[in-house]
Design an enzyme around this catalytic site. Structure first.
Site, short mmCIF file in Angstrom:
data_model
loop_
_atom_site.label_atom_id
_atom_site.label_comp_id
_atom_site.label_asym_id
_atom_site.label_seq_id
_atom_site.Cartn_x
_atom_site.Cartn_y
_atom_site.Cartn_z
N LYS A 70 137.95 5.89 76.96
CA LYS A 70 136.55 6.53 76.95
C LYS A 70 135.46 5.96 76.73
O LYS A 70 135.53 4.75 76.53
CB LYS A 70 136.49 7.71 76.05
CG LYS A 70 137.50 8.96 75.97
CD LYS A 70 137.70 9.98 75.10
CE LYS A 70 138.49 11.12 75.32
NZ LYS A 70 138.54 11.85 74.05
N TYR A 126 138.12 18.55 81.71
CA TYR A 126 137.92 19.17 80.83
C TYR A 126 137.74 20.54 80.73
O TYR A 126 137.65 21.36 80.05
CB TYR A 126 136.96 18.66 79.59
CG TYR A 126 137.54 17.29 79.14
CD1 TYR A 126 138.84 17.13 78.36
CD2 TYR A 126 136.66 16.11 79.24
CE1 TYR A 126 138.87 16.07 77.60
CE2 TYR A 126 137.07 15.11 78.79
CZ TYR A 126 138.15 15.05 77.98
OH TYR A 126 138.39 13.65 77.52
N PHE A 174 132.46 22.30 71.70
CA PHE A 174 131.84 21.02 71.62
C PHE A 174 132.20 20.62 73.30
O PHE A 174 131.83 19.56 73.63
CB PHE A 174 132.99 20.22 70.99
CG PHE A 174 134.34 20.43 71.40
CD1 PHE A 174 135.02 19.70 72.35
CD2 PHE A 174 135.16 21.25 70.43
CE1 PHE A 174 136.34 19.83 72.46
CE2 PHE A 174 136.42 21.52 70.69
CZ PHE A 174 137.18 20.71 71.92
N ARG A 180 151.04 9.99 73.89
CA ARG A 180 150.37 10.48 72.98
C ARG A 180 150.73 9.97 71.60
O ARG A 180 149.61 9.78 70.70
CB ARG A 180 150.86 12.30 72.88
CG ARG A 180 150.74 12.79 74.33
CD ARG A 180 148.99 13.35 74.28
NE ARG A 180 148.74 14.48 73.55
CZ ARG A 180 147.38 14.96 73.50
NH1 ARG A 180 146.55 14.81 74.40
NH2 ARG A 180 147.38 16.16 72.61
N THR A 202 144.53 13.89 67.94
CA THR A 202 143.14 14.09 68.34
C THR A 202 142.01 13.89 67.45
O THR A 202 141.08 12.98 67.74
CB THR A 202 142.84 15.55 68.58
OG1 THR A 202 143.93 16.10 69.58
CG2 THR A 202 141.36 16.01 69.34
N ARG A 212 144.13 5.71 67.78
CA ARG A 212 142.73 6.47 67.00
C ARG A 212 143.08 6.18 65.43
O ARG A 212 142.12 6.21 64.83
CB ARG A 212 143.00 7.78 67.40
CG ARG A 212 142.59 8.35 68.81
CD ARG A 212 143.35 9.42 69.20
NE ARG A 212 142.76 10.13 70.49
CZ ARG A 212 143.07 11.10 71.07
NH1 ARG A 212 143.89 11.76 70.40
NH2 ARG A 212 142.49 11.38 72.10
N ASN A 254 136.85 9.36 69.92
CA ASN A 254 138.30 8.99 69.72
C ASN A 254 138.95 8.26 70.66
O ASN A 254 140.01 8.14 70.71
CB ASN A 254 139.18 10.34 69.18
CG ASN A 254 139.33 11.08 70.42
OD1 ASN A 254 138.69 11.04 71.53
ND2 ASN A 254 139.78 12.13 70.20
N HIS A 301 141.96 9.05 76.06
CA HIS A 301 142.64 10.17 76.42
C HIS A 301 143.97 10.30 77.05
O HIS A 301 144.20 8.88 77.32
CB HIS A 301 141.70 10.95 77.48
CG HIS A 301 142.48 12.11 78.31
ND1 HIS A 301 142.33 13.40 77.84
CD2 HIS A 301 143.43 12.02 79.25
CE1 HIS A 301 143.12 14.03 78.60
NE2 HIS A 301 143.79 13.41 79.67
N GLU A 348 145.86 15.53 86.56
CA GLU A 348 144.78 14.46 86.08
C GLU A 348 144.72 13.57 87.02
O GLU A 348 143.81 12.88 87.43
CB GLU A 348 145.05 14.37 84.65
CG GLU A 348 144.50 15.32 83.84
CD GLU A 348 144.95 15.21 82.26
OE1 GLU A 348 144.70 15.91 81.48
OE2 GLU A 348 145.39 14.09 82.05
P1 ADP Z 1 143.31 15.47 73.10
O1 ADP Z 1 141.98 14.55 73.65
O2 ADP Z 1 143.82 14.78 71.79
O3 ADP Z 1 144.05 16.06 74.21
P2 ADP Z 1 141.79 18.05 73.01
O4 ADP Z 1 142.23 18.21 74.58
O5 ADP Z 1 142.24 19.06 72.09
O6 ADP Z 1 142.26 16.64 72.37
O7 ADP Z 1 140.34 17.69 73.11
C1 ADP Z 1 139.84 16.77 74.11
C2 ADP Z 1 138.63 16.00 73.49
O8 ADP Z 1 137.55 16.88 72.67
C3 ADP Z 1 139.08 15.38 72.09
O9 ADP Z 1 139.84 13.98 72.61
C4 ADP Z 1 137.92 15.14 71.39
O10 ADP Z 1 137.24 13.89 71.90
C5 ADP Z 1 137.33 16.08 71.59
N1 ADP Z 1 137.27 17.12 70.79
C6 ADP Z 1 138.33 17.89 70.49
N2 ADP Z 1 137.97 18.85 69.44
C7 ADP Z 1 136.64 18.43 69.13
C8 ADP Z 1 135.81 18.91 67.81
N3 ADP Z 1 136.19 19.75 66.85
N4 ADP Z 1 134.65 18.53 67.92
C9 ADP Z 1 134.10 17.50 68.59
N5 ADP Z 1 134.79 17.05 69.74
C10 ADP Z 1 136.26 17.55 69.80
#
Ligand code: ADP
Length: 168
Positions: free
Chosen positions: A28, A68, A76, A104, A110, A121, A131, A134, A145
């Site tokens: 990212k 997304y 968010f 993962r 996450t 992470r 973080n 992805h 994707e």
């Molecule tokens: P992952 O990236 O681990 O698959 P998610 O698909 O749930 O997680 O979320 C996508 C991205 O959205 C996360 O990597 C993170 O950057 C952001 N995100 C998730 N939860 C939050 C939150 N509570 N507040 C802010 N950003 C969030």
């Protein structure tokens, strides 16, 4: 009896896993701007996975929103899409046995606060909204994707020299 049933299902499951499984992994904007692309590539490469596509790119708002889309109702979502659209990002396609699940694990949880040291992470970030990377959460989302971010001709079919020392 239970052990036999479990062994049977484990055999079937493993039989379905493929050395050609692919995952979509993306550094990212925070990871790119903090100079972490090379380290992230190194971790996947050293594990034994093969990168079959990768590029530095400035993504469009539409592409990021689509990527997304499953999170569109989260509070968010807007901020997340705005941040990723700032770019640049470094999307990649990685290949190998169990790459989606192991990918993962290499990334961590996450929330960086829940990520163990040794994961990306766990080692490099603090806040959930920054973080670093992805990774697809299932083989099905990986397929979606990869199609979204790469054209077919950008995917390179090749095997590393050490292939026979990675798989028996
Ligand atoms: P992952 O990236 O681990 O698959 P998610 O698909 O749930 O997680 O979320 C996508 C991205 O959205 C996360 O990597 C993170 O950057 C952001 N995100 C998730 N939860 C939050 C939150 N509570 N507040 C802010 N950003 C969030």
């Amino acid at each position: 009896m239970l052990a036999t049933i479990l062994a049977f299902f484990s055999f079937i499951y493993r039989g379905k896993m493929s050395k050609n499984e692919r995952s979509f992994i993306m550094v990212k904007p925070d990871g790119v701007r903090r100079g972490l692309i090379a380290d992230i590539i190194k971790r996947f490469e050293q594990k034994g996975f093969t990168m079959v596509a990768g590029k530095i790119t400035q993504p469009s708002t539409e592409l990021v929103q689509q990527h997304y889309i499953d999170l569109k109702d989260k509070k968010f979502y807007k901020g997340l899409c705005e941040f990723i659209t700032k770019g640049p990002v470094f999307p990649m396609v990685w290949e190998g046995l169990g790459i989606v699940k192991t990918g993962r694990q290499i990334l961590g949880e996450t929330d960086p606060a829940k990520s163990l040291p040794g994961s990306i992470r766990g080692d490099y970030c603090i806040h959930i909204g920054r973080n670093i990377c992805h990774g697809s959460d299932s083989v099905e989302s990986a397929e979606k994707e990869i199609k979204l971010w790469f054209k077919d001709e950008e995917l390179v079919d090749w095997k590393p020299a050490g292939y026979d020392y990675i798989y028996e």
